[in-house]
Enzyme design. Structure first.
Site, PDB file in Angstrom:
ATOM      1  CB  THR A 197      -1.164   0.205   1.168  1.00 44.02           C
ATOM      2  OG1 THR A 197      -1.257  -0.958   1.178  1.00 44.02           O
ATOM      3  CG2 THR A 197      -2.009   1.302   1.514  1.00 44.02           C
TER       4      THR A 197
ATOM      5  N   GLY B 154       1.915  -2.839   8.611  1.00 43.80           N
ATOM      6  CA  GLY B 154       2.963  -3.351   9.834  1.00 43.80           C
ATOM      7  C   GLY B 154       4.308  -3.288   9.838  1.00 43.80           C
TER       8      GLY B 154
ATOM      9  CD  GLU C 242      -3.626  -8.654   3.847  1.00 41.72           C
ATOM     10  OE1 GLU C 242      -2.837  -8.723   2.871  1.00 41.72           O
ATOM     11  OE2 GLU C 242      -2.438  -8.122   4.748  1.00 41.72           O
TER      12      GLU C 242
END
Length: 684
Positions: free
Chosen positions: A159, A198, A441
């Site tokens: 992303t 993350g 996702e």
């Protein structure tokens, strides 16, 4: 039935001190919850292994839980990292590895973190799976050992600040330089910064980075590359690398979601993920045998998210149901004692559909996992024919299940009244951890539209008389067929319920296909026609996914090995889940023509009758999820039901209560009051 002796409660629990209301609820149960726990764990041996694994945490002082609700962002981050790394050391002591002991490792880490997200979850999920699925065997030998023994720590960076689910819009480039046999990774714009992964901000040393491959002047679209980001000596960012945390957010307070900017960073050619596509030393490109093979790891993650959705919903259902079994409110019958709030039908209509949905998603998740494993076996033999349907199904189910769970958790939180707003309930943490699943996702709307593309292709095949996949054969149903139910109990027949869902899906999918074709025939280009039909396409995908869950839930229940009394309550949950779905989408079921208005009234009556069947089993159904109090992290959801005294104890432990007079009094309140007093006196 008395509570099972095998229930997984804290060893220190004195059953004589259990709240009498919740103890009474457990005695009402018509099945033994431990038998259902064995179903959810897929076997008694696995339940016992999971419990032993969790006990390593709950019985070990080094894993003693601190109250995370009272920590700020930095404290949460540091505490969570400490716990995670103690877990890694424990895993090494036990001789476990991430391949042979994957589930034990996950159970251990989940027990350590409780209600919060496991800190370095992406290291062992997307990072390792990208290496496992997208790198050659030679590359795996180089990287997998380093991943499993934590020599390196990694994440998956796809992303970007300006683009997420739309992979073709990613701006990060990886340009091949044949003179040095290196790829040059670059972030050419502000919007090309990697954003959200993350652990990217502060923890990781490496990342699998999604970038547009450019070689010999041609752009070949998104591919994956292994990129080192930090020094292995001092953990500092490497030259050309800018890293940082993106700041506080809803949930995930313990995780350093980060950003990455690359300024012409060079990596060796063999750090491209080359299992399916390759760049040769001279810069020539070898395309993969199937255009979507690079998405295999993403498909697996999405396939697992439906189970994750059920797991998240099961936490909320456990908390709200146990609380409803001890909370008394108002008068149901004038002059009588206040009843339990679970005795109100309106409360049952909030709780029971969520319990049924949690079971539906967990068992459907198992089914989809098996489908994925079958695909992997076929792919190794060169058969990729199942990939298009698996890709579209996993995308749609990811959206359907996560959106249902997000909404369900909010219903459950509100069913706890004002106490559900408190962090003591664990709902703020659980919701904050789960809600992002609706966008990570793959953003849910985009995921449903991906499913719609497959459905439209299937409709076109059906119109042409081509062969459909077995599940898509519902498109060939006789549209003039009608439901024959004449009394409420007729809607306990799963064949009748499944036919209703098939007819609804058939109508929604064919309507979407016909409307799209009409726009195309009217001269609209495909992109505009597609955009003009999002209403129909999204409805079609949702109906298709809903059918898949009802069908899979039913098949799973019929296939499992369990006691008859356990299967009876599971069948009730399947029927109840299907009835609830009809009532919540009654307009679409009426439009299909299979069910009439009068028959919908029968559905309502049967739905209400099943509330009474589930009512005595409600607490046992959530007990079967087998959450220890330390893992659930909720005062409202305590196994012993002693909510009020522990809410009081929890509140008194808040840092703000350590002093009777807060620091803010001397710093701000006292000067303000004194100034006001002087003003008043000056006017006299």
């Amino acid at each position: 039935m008395p509570a099972s002796k095998d229930i997984n409660v804290d060893s220190s629990l004195d059953e004589s001190k259990m709240n009498p209301d919740i103890a009474r609820e457990r005695r009402k149960a018509e099945f033994d919850p431990i038998d259902l726990t064995y179903v959810l764990d897929r076997g008694k041996d696995r339940t016992e292994l999971r419990r032993r694994t969790e006990s390593m945490v709950f019985d070990d002082p080094q894993f003693k839980k601190e109250e995370i609700a009272f920590m700020d962002q930095v404290e949460r981050f540091n505490y969570s990292i400490k716990q995670e790394l103690v877990a890694v050391k424990k895993i090494r002591e036990l001789g476990w590895n991430a391949v042979d002991n994957r589930e034990e490792v996950q159970w251990l880490r989940s027990a350590i973190h409780g209600a919060e997200e496991t800190t370095m979850s992406l290291h062992m999920s997307m990072f390792m799976q990208s290496v496992s699925f997208q790198m050659t065997e030679e590359q795996q030998k180089k990287w997998l050992a380093a991943i499993t023994n934590y020599t390196i720590i990694g994440t998956y960076a796809q992303t970007e600040l300006g683009h997420g689910t739309y992979l073709r819009g990613l701006e990060t480039t990886a340009t091949y330089d044949p003179s040095t046999q290196e790829f040059v990774l670059h972030s050419p714009t502000l919007t090309s910064l990697k954003w959200w992964p993350g652990n990217l901000g502060k923890i990781v040393t490496h990342a699998v980075v999604a970038a547009r491959l450019i070689t010999r002047g041609k752009d070949y679209g998104t591919h994956m590359f292994m990129v080192q980001l930090r020094s292995m000596k001092d953990h500092g960012s490497l030259p050309g690398i800018e890293l940082g945390d993106i700041g506080p957010k809803l949930g995930y307070a313990n995780v350093d979601n980060g950003f990455l900017r690359m300024d012409h960073v060079r990596i060796p050619r063999d750090q491209m993920c080359m299992r399916f596509s390759q760049v040769n030393p001279d810069g020539t490109y070898n395309a993969p045998p199937h255009s979507k093979l690079g998405y295999s790891s993403m498909v697996q993650i999405r396939s697992g998210l439906i189970f994750y959705a059920g797991f998240g919903l099961s936490k909320g259902a456990t908390i709200a149901t146990r609380y409803s079994a001890v909370r008394r409110q108002s008068e149901l019958i004038p002059g009588r004692p206040e009843p339990l709030i679970m005795d109100y039908q309106s409360q049952q209509m909030k709780l029971f559909p969520q319990i049924a949905t949690a079971y539906a998603f967990i068992l459907t998740g198992f089914q989809l996992g098996q489908v994925f494993l079958s695909y992997i076996a076929e792919a190794k033999e060169g058969d990729f024919s199942a990939l298009p349907e698996l890709h579209s199904t996993s995308a749609g189910l990811k959206a359907f299940s996560t959106e249902s769970t997000r909404g369900g958790l909010e219903v459950l939180r509100m069913s706890c009244g004002g106490h559900g707003f408190s962090s003591a309930s664990a709902f703020p943490e659980i919701y904050g951890v789960f809600a992002p699943a609706c966008t990570y996702e793959g953003e849910n709307t985009v995921m449903l539209l991906q499913t719609a593309r497959f459905l439209v292709k299937s409709v076109r095949q059906a119109f042409k008389g081509a062969k459909l996949t077995p599940f898509m054969s519902y498109l060939l149903l006789n549209q003039h067929e009608r439901c024959r139910a004449s009394k409420p109990e007729d809607f306990m027949n799963m064949e009748t319920l499944l036919q209703a869902y098939k007819h609804r899906a058939r109508r929604m999918v064919t309507q979407a296909g016909r409307n799209l074709e009409a726009d195309l025939k009217a001269g609209k280009i495909n992109a505009i026609a597609w955009n003009n039909n999002h209403l129909h396409l999204l409805s079609a995908s949702t109906a298709h996914c809903h059918l898949f869950v009802v069908d899979s839930f039913n098949k799973a229940v019929e296939a499992i090995q369990c006691e008859d009394r356990t299967r009876r309550i599971l069948r009730v949950l399947v029927q109840f889940y299907a009835l609830d779905g009809i009532l919540k989408n009654k307009g679409e079921f009426l439009e299909s023509g299979f069910i009439t208005v009068d028959q919908l009234d029968l559905v309502s009556k049967q739905f209400i009758s099943l509330l009474a069947v589930i009512r005595p089993n409600a607490v046992a159904l959530v007990d079967a999820f087998d959450f220890r109090d330390l893992k659930l992290g909720s005062v409202l959801g305590r196994y012993d039901g002693n909510v009020y005294e522990n809410l009081y104890k929890w509140a008194k432990s808040a840092p703000l209560n350590k002093k009777d007079v807060p620091d803010a009094y001397d710093l701000h309140i006292k000067p303000f009051l004194e100034e006001n007093q002087r003003r008043v006196q000056s006017r006299l």
